[in-house]
Design a protein around this motif. Structure first.
Motif, mmCIF file in Angstrom:
data_model
loop_
_atom_site.group_PDB
_atom_site.id
_atom_site.type_symbol
_atom_site.label_atom_id
_atom_site.label_comp_id
_atom_site.label_asym_id
_atom_site.label_seq_id
_atom_site.Cartn_x
_atom_site.Cartn_y
_atom_site.Cartn_z
ATOM 1 N N GLU A 7 1.009 -1.194 -0.091
ATOM 2 C CA GLU A 7 0.011 -0.172 0.053
ATOM 3 C C GLU A 7 0.967 1.291 -0.010
ATOM 4 O O GLU A 7 1.803 1.323 0.841
ATOM 5 N N PHE A 8 0.710 1.881 -0.981
ATOM 6 C CA PHE A 8 1.573 3.276 -1.039
ATOM 7 C C PHE A 8 0.736 4.282 -0.658
ATOM 8 O O PHE A 8 -0.277 4.807 -0.775
ATOM 9 N N GLY A 9 1.089 5.149 0.705
ATOM 10 C CA GLY A 9 0.542 6.062 1.097
ATOM 11 C C GLY A 9 0.251 7.411 0.485
ATOM 12 O O GLY A 9 -0.977 7.890 0.512
ATOM 13 N N LYS A 10 1.193 8.096 -0.109
ATOM 14 C CA LYS A 10 0.879 9.511 -0.292
ATOM 15 C C LYS A 10 0.901 9.562 -1.929
ATOM 16 O O LYS A 10 0.855 10.629 -2.436
ATOM 17 N N ILE A 29 13.168 -3.704 -3.752
ATOM 18 C CA ILE A 29 11.789 -3.626 -4.679
ATOM 19 C C ILE A 29 11.966 -3.253 -6.014
ATOM 20 O O ILE A 29 12.486 -2.043 -6.009
ATOM 21 N N LYS A 30 11.712 -4.131 -6.926
ATOM 22 C CA LYS A 30 11.830 -3.572 -8.332
ATOM 23 C C LYS A 30 10.712 -2.704 -8.885
ATOM 24 O O LYS A 30 9.332 -3.513 -8.717
ATOM 25 N N VAL A 31 10.689 -1.579 -8.991
ATOM 26 C CA VAL A 31 9.489 -0.567 -9.491
ATOM 27 C C VAL A 31 9.646 -0.136 -10.941
ATOM 28 O O VAL A 31 10.973 0.431 -11.115
ATOM 29 N N ALA A 32 8.821 -0.456 -11.735
ATOM 30 C CA ALA A 32 8.684 0.333 -13.235
ATOM 31 C C ALA A 32 7.959 1.576 -12.943
ATOM 32 O O ALA A 32 6.950 1.485 -12.507
ATOM 33 N N VAL A 45 7.511 4.894 -2.113
ATOM 34 C CA VAL A 45 7.599 3.132 -2.193
ATOM 35 C C VAL A 45 8.594 2.817 -1.259
ATOM 36 O O VAL A 45 8.245 1.832 -0.469
ATOM 37 N N LYS A 46 9.793 3.311 -0.962
ATOM 38 C CA LYS A 46 10.839 3.111 -0.021
ATOM 39 C C LYS A 46 10.213 2.745 1.478
ATOM 40 O O LYS A 46 10.081 1.799 1.948
ATOM 41 N N ILE A 47 9.398 3.862 2.034
ATOM 42 C CA ILE A 47 8.929 4.006 3.213
ATOM 43 C C ILE A 47 7.675 3.199 3.370
ATOM 44 O O ILE A 47 7.584 2.283 4.346
ATOM 45 N N SER A 48 7.024 2.609 2.300
ATOM 46 C CA SER A 48 5.838 2.003 2.298
ATOM 47 C C SER A 48 6.242 0.521 2.467
ATOM 48 O O SER A 48 5.736 -0.228 3.141
ATOM 49 N N SER A 49 7.183 0.233 1.625
ATOM 50 C CA SER A 49 7.515 -1.168 1.475
ATOM 51 C C SER A 49 8.752 -1.555 2.407
ATOM 52 O O SER A 49 8.708 -2.724 2.733
ATOM 53 N N GLY A 50 9.476 -0.634 2.934
ATOM 54 C CA GLY A 50 10.540 -0.935 3.886
ATOM 55 C C GLY A 50 11.844 -1.405 2.934
ATOM 56 O O GLY A 50 12.606 -2.077 3.659
#
Length: 72
Positions: A7-10, A29-32, A45-50
């Motif tokens: 879940e992405f917060g902002k 985490i791999k993100v396109a 993404v970094k904060i939400s996923s850890g």
């Protein structure tokens, strides 16, 4: 690898259509994303996923049908 659900917060819904998390490997985490310079989205993404974030560039066209994406 199982399903990936984060879940992405902002991130706004418009930005979310431009971000696709598709895997985790070596604590990254791999993100396109269509805008790899969007530091706010990357930080969210970094904060939400850890996880640290590895960016891949994708087309700005939203992915509407994920039938072409397979879980391995």
């Amino acid at each position: 690898m199982g399903d990936l659900l984060i879940e992405f917060g902002k991130i706004t819904s418009e930005e979310l259509n431009k971000v696709l998390a598709f895997g985790i490997e070596d604590n990254k985490i791999k993100v396109a994303m269509s805008d790899p310079l969007n530091i706010l989205a990357i930080d969210d993404v970094k904060i939400s996923s850890g996880f640290n974030v590895e960016i891949f560039i994708k087309s700005p066209i939203p992915i509407k049908n994920n039938s072409c994406i397979k879980t391995v």
